[in-house]
Motif scaffolding. Structure first.
Motif, mmCIF file in Angstrom:
data_model
loop_
_atom_site.group_PDB
_atom_site.id
_atom_site.type_symbol
_atom_site.label_atom_id
_atom_site.label_comp_id
_atom_site.label_asym_id
_atom_site.label_seq_id
_atom_site.Cartn_x
_atom_site.Cartn_y
_atom_site.Cartn_z
ATOM 1 N N GLY A 62 3.705 -6.649 4.889
ATOM 2 C CA GLY A 62 2.631 -5.959 5.933
ATOM 3 C C GLY A 62 3.342 -4.989 6.599
ATOM 4 O O GLY A 62 2.966 -3.728 6.646
ATOM 5 N N LYS A 63 4.559 -5.092 6.986
ATOM 6 C CA LYS A 63 5.678 -4.121 7.318
ATOM 7 C C LYS A 63 5.965 -3.054 6.510
ATOM 8 O O LYS A 63 5.907 -1.895 7.004
ATOM 9 C CB LYS A 63 7.054 -4.834 7.979
ATOM 10 C CG LYS A 63 6.812 -5.803 9.111
ATOM 11 C CD LYS A 63 8.090 -6.256 9.623
ATOM 12 C CE LYS A 63 7.792 -7.368 10.339
ATOM 13 N NZ LYS A 63 9.158 -8.015 10.904
ATOM 14 N N LYS A 64 6.083 -3.268 5.426
ATOM 15 C CA LYS A 64 6.252 -2.280 4.344
ATOM 16 C C LYS A 64 5.075 -1.462 4.087
ATOM 17 O O LYS A 64 5.334 -0.136 3.929
ATOM 18 C CB LYS A 64 6.749 -2.894 2.968
ATOM 19 C CG LYS A 64 8.158 -3.199 2.887
ATOM 20 C CD LYS A 64 8.450 -3.964 1.533
ATOM 21 C CE LYS A 64 9.694 -4.427 1.641
ATOM 22 N NZ LYS A 64 10.187 -5.311 0.363
ATOM 23 N N MET A 65 3.862 -1.931 4.023
ATOM 24 C CA MET A 65 2.795 -1.342 3.958
ATOM 25 C C MET A 65 2.416 -0.209 5.008
ATOM 26 O O MET A 65 1.826 0.585 4.796
ATOM 27 C CB MET A 65 1.505 -2.373 3.801
ATOM 28 C CG MET A 65 0.182 -1.785 3.460
ATOM 29 S SD MET A 65 -1.169 -2.754 3.608
ATOM 30 C CE MET A 65 -0.721 -4.354 2.858
ATOM 31 N N PHE A 66 2.707 -0.638 6.193
ATOM 32 C CA PHE A 66 2.561 0.124 7.365
ATOM 33 C C PHE A 66 3.593 1.132 7.895
ATOM 34 O O PHE A 66 3.529 1.653 9.249
ATOM 35 C CB PHE A 66 1.845 -0.777 8.721
ATOM 36 C CG PHE A 66 0.526 -1.348 8.113
ATOM 37 C CD1 PHE A 66 -0.578 -0.851 8.248
ATOM 38 C CD2 PHE A 66 0.291 -2.591 7.883
ATOM 39 C CE1 PHE A 66 -1.888 -0.829 7.870
ATOM 40 C CE2 PHE A 66 -0.936 -3.345 7.417
ATOM 41 C CZ PHE A 66 -2.146 -2.429 7.543
#
Length: 67
Positions: A62-66
């Motif tokens: 999630g952190k990578k995606m956002f």
């Protein structure tokens, strides 16, 4: 893949996190403090439900995606 309960918890985490950010921006630090405590409880529930490894992987993705 998340269960319905896990999706519900994650949705609550996102909502509470938004509330923390909003409270800090409004300088409502007492509200931010309470919401942070609620946030930590929900995160702990989700981590317990998913297990540490899956939880960490999910959050990292999630952190990578956002970012």
């Amino acid at each position: 893949m998340l269960t319905d309960k896990q999706r519900e918890l994650f949705s609550e985490i996102l909502d509470i996190n938004w509330g923390v950010d909003h409270a800090i921006n409004e300088k409502s630090f007492d509200i931010a403090f309470q919401l942070t405590a609620d946030l930590e409880k929900k995160q702990a529930e989700l981590r317990e439900s998913m297990g540490d490894e899956k939880y960490n992987d999910f959050m990292n993705k999630g952190k990578k995606m956002f970012s």
